[in-house]
Scaffold this motif. Structure first.
Motif, PDB file in Angstrom:
ATOM      1  N   THR A  98     -42.929  15.546  91.504  1.00  0.00           N
ATOM      2  CA  THR A  98     -41.755  14.875  92.053  1.00  0.00           C
ATOM      3  C   THR A  98     -40.510  15.312  91.295  1.00  0.00           C
ATOM      4  N   PHE A  99     -39.390  15.341  92.009  1.00  0.00           N
ATOM      5  CA  PHE A  99     -38.108  15.615  91.382  1.00  0.00           C
ATOM      6  C   PHE A  99     -37.500  14.292  90.942  1.00  0.00           C
ATOM      7  N   LYS A 100     -37.243  14.165  89.661  1.00  0.00           N
ATOM      8  CA  LYS A 100     -36.656  12.936  89.140  1.00  0.00           C
ATOM      9  C   LYS A 100     -35.145  13.082  89.120  1.00  0.00           C
ATOM     10  N   LEU A 101     -34.498  12.368  90.023  1.00  0.00           N
ATOM     11  CA  LEU A 101     -33.057  12.442  90.116  1.00  0.00           C
ATOM     12  C   LEU A 101     -32.394  11.762  88.923  1.00  0.00           C
ATOM     13  N   LEU A 102     -33.034  10.696  88.437  1.00  0.00           N
ATOM     14  CA  LEU A 102     -32.486   9.920  87.327  1.00  0.00           C
ATOM     15  C   LEU A 102     -33.560   9.776  86.247  1.00  0.00           C
ATOM     16  N   SER A 103     -33.117   9.496  85.020  1.00  0.00           N
ATOM     17  CA  SER A 103     -34.036   9.459  83.879  1.00  0.00           C
ATOM     18  C   SER A 103     -34.435   8.027  83.529  1.00  0.00           C
ATOM     19  N   ALA A 104     -35.724   7.850  83.253  1.00  0.00           N
ATOM     20  CA  ALA A 104     -36.231   6.541  82.843  1.00  0.00           C
ATOM     21  C   ALA A 104     -35.866   6.204  81.410  1.00  0.00           C
ATOM     22  N   SER A 105     -35.365   7.174  80.667  1.00  0.00           N
ATOM     23  CA  SER A 105     -34.987   6.938  79.267  1.00  0.00           C
ATOM     24  C   SER A 105     -33.481   7.043  79.070  1.00  0.00           C
ATOM     25  N   ALA A 106     -32.719   6.704  80.111  1.00  0.00           N
ATOM     26  CA  ALA A 106     -31.262   6.837  80.036  1.00  0.00           C
ATOM     27  C   ALA A 106     -30.581   5.620  80.648  1.00  0.00           C
ATOM     28  N   THR A 107     -29.311   5.466  80.298  1.00  0.00           N
ATOM     29  CA  THR A 107     -28.469   4.394  80.825  1.00  0.00           C
ATOM     30  C   THR A 107     -27.453   4.983  81.807  1.00  0.00           C
ATOM     31  N   TYR A 108     -27.204   4.242  82.884  1.00  0.00           N
ATOM     32  CA  TYR A 108     -26.216   4.645  83.889  1.00  0.00           C
ATOM     33  C   TYR A 108     -25.229   3.501  84.091  1.00  0.00           C
ATOM     34  N   VAL A 109     -23.946   3.834  84.002  1.00  0.00           N
ATOM     35  CA  VAL A 109     -22.886   2.837  84.088  1.00  0.00           C
ATOM     36  C   VAL A 109     -22.261   2.894  85.474  1.00  0.00           C
ATOM     37  N   ILE A 110     -22.149   1.727  86.119  1.00  0.00           N
ATOM     38  CA  ILE A 110     -21.525   1.645  87.441  1.00  0.00           C
ATOM     39  C   ILE A 110     -20.347   0.691  87.359  1.00  0.00           C
ATOM     40  N   THR A 111     -19.133   1.210  87.513  1.00  0.00           N
ATOM     41  CA  THR A 111     -17.958   0.332  87.569  1.00  0.00           C
ATOM     42  C   THR A 111     -17.830  -0.208  88.985  1.00  0.00           C
ATOM     43  N   GLY A 112     -17.299  -1.419  89.088  1.00  0.00           N
ATOM     44  CA  GLY A 112     -17.281  -2.065  90.401  1.00  0.00           C
ATOM     45  C   GLY A 112     -18.694  -2.375  90.854  1.00  0.00           C
ATOM     46  N   GLY A 113     -19.588  -2.606  89.888  1.00  0.00           N
ATOM     47  CA  GLY A 113     -21.002  -2.729  90.194  1.00  0.00           C
ATOM     48  C   GLY A 113     -21.512  -4.140  90.396  1.00  0.00           C
ATOM     49  N   CYS A 114     -20.660  -5.140  90.260  1.00  0.00           N
ATOM     50  CA  CYS A 114     -21.127  -6.525  90.340  1.00  0.00           C
ATOM     51  C   CYS A 114     -21.132  -7.078  91.758  1.00  0.00           C
ATOM     52  N   GLY A 115     -20.926  -6.230  92.722  1.00  0.00           N
ATOM     53  CA  GLY A 115     -20.966  -6.672  94.112  1.00  0.00           C
ATOM     54  C   GLY A 115     -20.685  -5.515  95.045  1.00  0.00           C
ATOM     55  N   GLY A 116     -20.898  -5.735  96.324  1.00  0.00           N
ATOM     56  CA  GLY A 116     -20.548  -4.740  97.325  1.00  0.00           C
ATOM     57  C   GLY A 116     -21.296  -3.427  97.166  1.00  0.00           C
ATOM     58  N   ILE A 117     -20.569  -2.333  97.332  1.00  0.00           N
ATOM     59  CA  ILE A 117     -21.164  -0.996  97.303  1.00  0.00           C
ATOM     60  C   ILE A 117     -21.770  -0.689  95.939  1.00  0.00           C
ATOM     61  N   GLY A 118     -21.064  -1.055  94.872  1.00  0.00           N
ATOM     62  CA  GLY A 118     -21.543  -0.760  93.525  1.00  0.00           C
ATOM     63  C   GLY A 118     -22.898  -1.377  93.239  1.00  0.00           C
ATOM     64  N   PHE A 119     -23.110  -2.596  93.697  1.00  0.00           N
ATOM     65  CA  PHE A 119     -24.391  -3.266  93.469  1.00  0.00           C
ATOM     66  C   PHE A 119     -25.504  -2.593  94.261  1.00  0.00           C
ATOM     67  N   GLU A 120     -25.211  -2.179  95.496  1.00  0.00           N
ATOM     68  CA  GLU A 120     -26.205  -1.461  96.297  1.00  0.00           C
ATOM     69  C   GLU A 120     -26.582  -0.140  95.616  1.00  0.00           C
ATOM     70  N   VAL A 121     -25.604   0.526  95.031  1.00  0.00           N
ATOM     71  CA  VAL A 121     -25.875   1.769  94.312  1.00  0.00           C
ATOM     72  C   VAL A 121     -26.751   1.496  93.087  1.00  0.00           C
ATOM     73  N   GLY A 122     -26.495   0.385  92.390  1.00  0.00           N
ATOM     74  CA  GLY A 122     -27.293   0.027  91.222  1.00  0.00           C
ATOM     75  C   GLY A 122     -28.759  -0.187  91.576  1.00  0.00           C
ATOM     76  N   LYS A 123     -29.015  -0.911  92.655  1.00  0.00           N
ATOM     77  CA  LYS A 123     -30.398  -1.132  93.096  1.00  0.00           C
ATOM     78  C   LYS A 123     -31.061   0.187  93.467  1.00  0.00           C
ATOM     79  N   TRP A 124     -30.298   1.034  94.138  1.00  0.00           N
ATOM     80  CA  TRP A 124     -30.837   2.340  94.555  1.00  0.00           C
ATOM     81  C   TRP A 124     -31.186   3.192  93.340  1.00  0.00           C
ATOM     82  N   MET A 125     -30.362   3.144  92.310  1.00  0.00           N
ATOM     83  CA  MET A 125     -30.620   3.939  91.111  1.00  0.00           C
ATOM     84  C   MET A 125     -31.893   3.478  90.404  1.00  0.00           C
ATOM     85  N   LEU A 126     -32.107   2.170  90.339  1.00  0.00           N
ATOM     86  CA  LEU A 126     -33.332   1.661  89.725  1.00  0.00           C
ATOM     87  C   LEU A 126     -34.557   2.112  90.506  1.00  0.00           C
TER      88      LEU A 126
END
Length: 432
Positions: A98-126
């Motif tokens: 599998t191609f791992k788009l994101l790392s399980a040993s890393a942190t990703y910061v999402i601004t505007g992430g507490c609602g709306g589009i940013g929160f949907e992106v956060g769930k998708w990243m996890l």
């Protein structure tokens, strides 16, 4: 790392008298020496004595895009192909790649992430392998979002961690505290990605715009974007993505301040790329199910689903393209808009500017005039000088097209110095 172009000591002293130069043939050393060498190299990289060159990473399945990117000489540093990693299934011994788009040993910061589009992106990243996601927002999440966050945290199926930081991304002092907090609390999960999705609207026609309304839109996007750039430019990021808007490309009545703020983000991405840093800007159309434009009628565009938006984000991260605009244009509305004549001319100019008109004209000229070329070669006789005089300008035009030169090729110019590589040589051979 090469066995070609090895310099002599006098050549090194002439180029860089301040540099110690030593040739290491790794294939001739014993394993124990290699372990010592790589241990020292690892130590120097970790304490940042050695800084690796910038990288642009492509999945190996997207090798065509990588080669095209390399051929167009857009890169600074190295172009890297990423191979899939083994993925063991839980209930059997089958191993898949599998191609791992994101790392399980890393942190990703999402601004505007507490609602709306940013929160949907956060769930998708996890869901796509991110080990730790930090949602940044000026205000606390709404009750509905907070319940969903708690559910994600307590889910046994979710390996990742979801954290919240409340603050103003346009305030540098807060940003410094944010990154210091992440580094201190999660030392084994360094920041490897930033999604800058923060933004506010303050619409109004130009006579009603004020300095305050412009600063309102610029604060999170312009100041916030610059703060994030300053604090991550020396970090080995995988992704630096800014959420811009199609308004920065096409304009929109009453949103001159919004267009300006997003145009800055587009420029910031170009600037980061000039430094060899990862950067992607996405000029979004209308998200129809979440975000500030959800449920609204937006001039000249149609809304798309959250699923489609996340798919576009995935494409942007995988493709290595620095500038994309996922937007569903409403052609009928566009045709009836008072902006249609201006917009049509504007889009035509963009398309024309993206073409190499010189190359196109040269290719069509030589292709259509091939009979004339052969005729000239036939009548010039058997003298080498005559045939050289006929063939030389033909070859020169092909090279000018391949290298996208604005000026004519000079007689004694080095093609290698101009950027002609092995891939272009193949293309030139095919053209000839």
């Amino acid at each position: 790392m090469s066995k070609l172009h090895i310099l002599e000591d006098n050549e090194v002293k002439k180029l860089r008298p301040d540099v110690a130069y030593k040739v290491e043939d790794l294939s001739s050393h014993p394993d124990q020496y290699m372990k010592i060498l790589f241990k020292e190299l690892d130590s120097r990289l970790r304490d940042k004595t050695f800084v690796p060159p910038p990288q642009r990473v492509f999945d190996v399945v997207d090798i065509r895009s990588a080669i095209r990117y390399l051929q167009e000489a857009k890169h600074i540093g190295k172009v890297v192909l990423k191979y899939p990693e083994p993925n063991a299934q839980l209930h059997n011994s089958h191993i898949s790649l599998t191609f791992k788009l994101l790392s399980a040993s890393a942190t990703y910061v999402i601004t505007g992430g507490c609602g709306g589009i940013g929160f949907e992106v956060g769930k998708w990243m996890l869901k796509n392998g991110a080990g730790h996601v930090v949602l940044v927002g000026r205000r606390s999440p709404e009750c509905r979002v907070m319940r969903e966050i708690e559910q994600i945290r307590s889910s046994s199926e979710t390996e990742g961690v979801l954290s919240i930081s409340q603050g103003d991304i346009g305030d540098m002092s807060y940003c410094e505290k944010l990154f210091s907090w992440i580094e201190t609390k999660w030392p084994t999960m360094p920041v490897r990605g930033v999604i800058h999705a923060a933004g506010v609207l303050a619409d109004g026609v130009i006579p009603n715009q004020t300095p305050e309304s412009f600063l309102t839109t610029q604060h999170p996007k312009v100041r916030g974007g610059w703060n994030l750039h300053q604090l991550t430019k020396d970090i080995n990021l995988e992704h630096f993505v800014v959420f811009s808007s199609v308004v920065a490309l096409l304009g929109s009545p009453g949103q001159s301040n919004h267009a300006l703020a997003n145009a800055f983000l587009d420029g910031l991405v170009n600037y980061r790329q000039s430094l060899g840093l990862p950067a992607t800007t996405i000029n979004w159309g209308q998200w129809g199910e979440t975000g500030v434009a959800a449920g609204k009628v937006v001039n000249m565009v149609k809304p798309f689903s959250t699923k489609a938006g996340l798919k576009a984000l995935e494409y942007s991260l995988k493709s290595g393209v620095s500038h994309v605009s996922p937007v569903d244009i409403d052609i009928d509305a566009l045709g009836n808009s008072m902006l249609a004549p201006w917009l049509t001319t504007y889009l035509e100019n963009i398309m024309n500017s993206g073409r190499n008109t010189r190359r196109n004209s040269n290719v069509s000229k030589w292709e259509s005039d091939s009979d004339s070329l052969w005729y000239k070669l036939k009548v010039c006789g058997d003298s080498n000088e005559g045939r050289y005089g006929v063939a030389k300008p033909y070859v020169a035009r092909i090279i000018e097209g391949l290298l996208k030169l604005d000026d004519e090729l000079l007689p004694n110019e080095s093609l290698q110095d101009l950027g002609l590589d092995s891939l272009m040589m193949i293309e030139m051979k095919n053209a000839l």
